[in-house]
Design a protein around this motif. Sequence first.
Motif, PDB file in Angstrom:
ATOM      1  N   VAL A   4      34.054  87.687  16.854  1.00 35.51           N
ATOM      2  CA  VAL A   4      35.221  86.821  16.680  1.00 35.51           C
ATOM      3  C   VAL A   4      34.745  85.423  16.282  1.00 35.51           C
ATOM      4  N   PRO A   5      35.231  84.896  15.161  1.00 40.33           N
ATOM      5  CA  PRO A   5      34.730  83.587  14.703  1.00 40.33           C
ATOM      6  C   PRO A   5      35.241  82.409  15.523  1.00 40.33           C
ATOM      7  N   TYR A   6      36.472  82.515  16.076  1.00 42.29           N
ATOM      8  CA  TYR A   6      37.052  81.386  16.822  1.00 42.29           C
ATOM      9  C   TYR A   6      37.592  81.862  18.175  1.00 42.29           C
ATOM     10  N   VAL A   7      37.251  81.100  19.209  1.00 45.69           N
ATOM     11  CA  VAL A   7      37.756  81.377  20.554  1.00 45.69           C
ATOM     12  C   VAL A   7      38.594  80.187  21.003  1.00 45.69           C
ATOM     13  N   ILE A   8      39.771  80.486  21.541  1.00 44.39           N
ATOM     14  CA  ILE A   8      40.683  79.434  22.011  1.00 44.39           C
ATOM     15  C   ILE A   8      40.627  79.355  23.541  1.00 44.39           C
ATOM     16  N   LEU A   9      40.458  78.138  24.020  1.00 47.62           N
ATOM     17  CA  LEU A   9      40.458  77.883  25.459  1.00 47.62           C
ATOM     18  C   LEU A   9      41.727  77.101  25.804  1.00 47.62           C
ATOM     19  N   LEU A  10      42.539  77.687  26.652  1.00 41.99           N
ATOM     20  CA  LEU A  10      43.777  77.041  27.090  1.00 41.99           C
ATOM     21  C   LEU A  10      43.828  77.178  28.611  1.00 41.99           C
ATOM     22  N   GLY A  11      43.140  76.218  29.281  1.00 40.15           N
ATOM     23  CA  GLY A  11      43.057  76.248  30.732  1.00 40.15           C
ATOM     24  C   GLY A  11      44.073  75.324  31.390  1.00 40.15           C
ATOM     25  N   GLU A  12      43.836  75.034  32.660  1.00 37.03           N
ATOM     26  CA  GLU A  12      44.784  74.213  33.431  1.00 37.03           C
ATOM     27  C   GLU A  12      44.930  72.826  32.830  1.00 37.03           C
ATOM     28  N   GLU A  13      43.810  72.160  32.476  1.00 43.14           N
ATOM     29  CA  GLU A  13      43.865  70.816  31.905  1.00 43.14           C
ATOM     30  C   GLU A  13      44.578  70.811  30.561  1.00 43.14           C
ATOM     31  N   GLU A  14      44.249  71.781  29.711  1.00 38.01           N
ATOM     32  CA  GLU A  14      44.896  71.857  28.386  1.00 38.01           C
ATOM     33  C   GLU A  14      46.392  72.088  28.532  1.00 38.01           C
ATOM     34  N   LEU A  15      46.789  72.888  29.533  1.00 35.98           N
ATOM     35  CA  LEU A  15      48.208  73.172  29.733  1.00 35.98           C
ATOM     36  C   LEU A  15      48.949  71.899  30.138  1.00 35.98           C
ATOM     37  N   LYS A  16      48.320  71.089  30.975  1.00 29.90           N
ATOM     38  CA  LYS A  16      48.929  69.817  31.370  1.00 29.90           C
ATOM     39  C   LYS A  16      49.107  68.899  30.172  1.00 29.90           C
ATOM     40  N   GLU A  17      48.109  68.878  29.293  1.00 28.27           N
ATOM     41  CA  GLU A  17      48.127  67.975  28.133  1.00 28.27           C
ATOM     42  C   GLU A  17      48.791  68.606  26.908  1.00 28.27           C
ATOM     43  N   GLN A  18      49.308  69.847  27.089  1.00 30.09           N
ATOM     44  CA  GLN A  18      49.961  70.568  25.981  1.00 30.09           C
ATOM     45  C   GLN A  18      49.049  70.632  24.755  1.00 30.09           C
ATOM     46  N   SER A  19      47.830  71.097  25.015  1.00 31.11           N
ATOM     47  CA  SER A  19      46.844  71.207  23.932  1.00 31.11           C
ATOM     48  C   SER A  19      46.064  72.503  24.094  1.00 31.11           C
ATOM     49  N   PHE A  20      45.205  72.763  23.129  1.00 30.35           N
ATOM     50  CA  PHE A  20      44.279  73.907  23.239  1.00 30.35           C
ATOM     51  C   PHE A  20      42.992  73.551  22.496  1.00 30.35           C
ATOM     52  N   VAL A  21      41.896  74.122  22.976  1.00 26.74           N
ATOM     53  CA  VAL A  21      40.578  73.848  22.405  1.00 26.74           C
ATOM     54  C   VAL A  21      40.124  75.066  21.600  1.00 26.74           C
ATOM     55  N   VAL A  22      39.643  74.820  20.379  1.00 19.94           N
ATOM     56  CA  VAL A  22      39.127  75.891  19.520  1.00 19.94           C
ATOM     57  C   VAL A  22      37.618  75.752  19.417  1.00 19.94           C
ATOM     58  N   LYS A  23      36.901  76.813  19.789  1.00 16.02           N
ATOM     59  CA  LYS A  23      35.451  76.813  19.685  1.00 16.02           C
ATOM     60  C   LYS A  23      35.023  77.661  18.492  1.00 16.02           C
ATOM     61  N   ASP A  24      34.263  77.068  17.583  1.00 15.63           N
ATOM     62  CA  ASP A  24      33.672  77.778  16.462  1.00 15.63           C
ATOM     63  C   ASP A  24      32.436  78.507  16.985  1.00 15.63           C
ATOM     64  N   MET A  25      32.485  79.826  17.012  1.00 17.51           N
ATOM     65  CA  MET A  25      31.418  80.597  17.641  1.00 17.51           C
ATOM     66  C   MET A  25      30.112  80.561  16.843  1.00 17.51           C
ATOM     67  N   ALA A  26      30.194  80.269  15.569  1.00 14.04           N
ATOM     68  CA  ALA A  26      28.977  80.211  14.747  1.00 14.04           C
ATOM     69  C   ALA A  26      28.222  78.907  14.971  1.00 14.04           C
TER      70      ALA A  26
END
Length: 458
Positions: free
Chosen positions: A417-439
Amino acid sequence: MAQKPSIPKGTRDFSPSEIAKRNYISDVIKSHFETFGFQPIETPSFENSETLMGKYGDEGDRLIFKILNSGDFISKVDDYTYSSKDSKSLGPKITEKALRYDLTVPFARYVVMHQNELDFPFKRYQIQPVWRADRPQKGRFREFFQCDADVVGSDSLLQEVELIQLYDAVFTDLQLESVTIKLNNRKVLAGISEVIGAKHLLVDFTVALDKLDKIGEEGVKKEMLSKGISEAAIQKASPLFSLGGSNTDQLLTLENMLEQSEEGNKGVEELRFILETITSLGLQSAKLTIDVTLARGLNYYTGAIFEVSAPDGVAMGSIGGGGRYDDLTGIFGLKDVSGVGISFGLDRIYLVLEELGLFPESVDKSLDVLCLNFGTKEGLAALKLTTVLRKAGIKADLYPSDAKIQKQFKYANNRNVPYVILLGEEELKEQSFVVKDMASGTQKTYSLNAVQDFIANL
């Protein structure tokens, strides 16, 4: 203890990666079929035995898988037939259906049954499995896919020219840029059998000749002798075993050899037209060459015949073949409908591309994005994000449970998978999500209210 499961010899299971690669090949072939004006059809996996039997010669008939009648089929066999142990007399009483051996004969049956619905010339393509009770070996299976393109209702040699162009277009697109398209004509073979005095043994002559690359010159001569072809006739035909030179040189040799055969001369003229037309049009990457030993051991061919060889250095049989059949529909009652067609051997093409490393790196990418799961609330938010991405045509998935993050990342790695999305407790509070480029390992944060920004950067 349960017995270890197995599958029949000559069949295979396919992994997701293998399916993706096979789909890549068939998608390329299908695209060019449609570009050349062919329309798709499908026929049943099994036919009435009488549709198939007797259409492929004795060798082909022996390779047809027959389906036993349902119920107590043996009780319907009389004692005399049963005790005779004669398969030819017993067979028709216990089996009335058979798995298709190829797609061409079923297509001829289709044309006859649907002739009033078709516009001729009718150009069809078909990508479906076929079955042959052959001895399994590398590149030869008992269940395999054929990708066929045929034209019926036209005897124009321009159809042969187009089919050669189609081969060239597909193999160029697959980056198999050094395949050889071998060309011959059954009329030439018929003419040769005539001038050597073996006209009545044409089928035996062509079946044996077609095996030259498998059993060698001595093997072919031995088989011809066993079929009743005289030593004198074989001696007259022996120049064919080593005929070389340019296409023009070979045409001249054939012309001289067949000067007393009207049918043979017609075959030479057909070869000359095809070669000259292709020369004037040009090919992208394939090489077209005459091969007078090419016979295509199927009885229904009557004119031009084709076979495609893999690039030099790849130990593989033919990866495509076909030819002209002037009266195949006649066996089902529809006379004077000429046809010509070719087939791509998907399974062998797969093996060649794999050996040469020609599959695109992205071909088996099953996911664009994987959303990690951090818990009930976070998982629900990630599912909503996944839904948005899917509606945008992005292949996205959510890990189903809040397992350890290390395990989820390992899963993403295993699936490339080229991209992994992290949407944890902090991101949920800030209404955001983090995208990690696996390469690269880099990360970027996006707003849940601006998912389109992420989509635009994919």
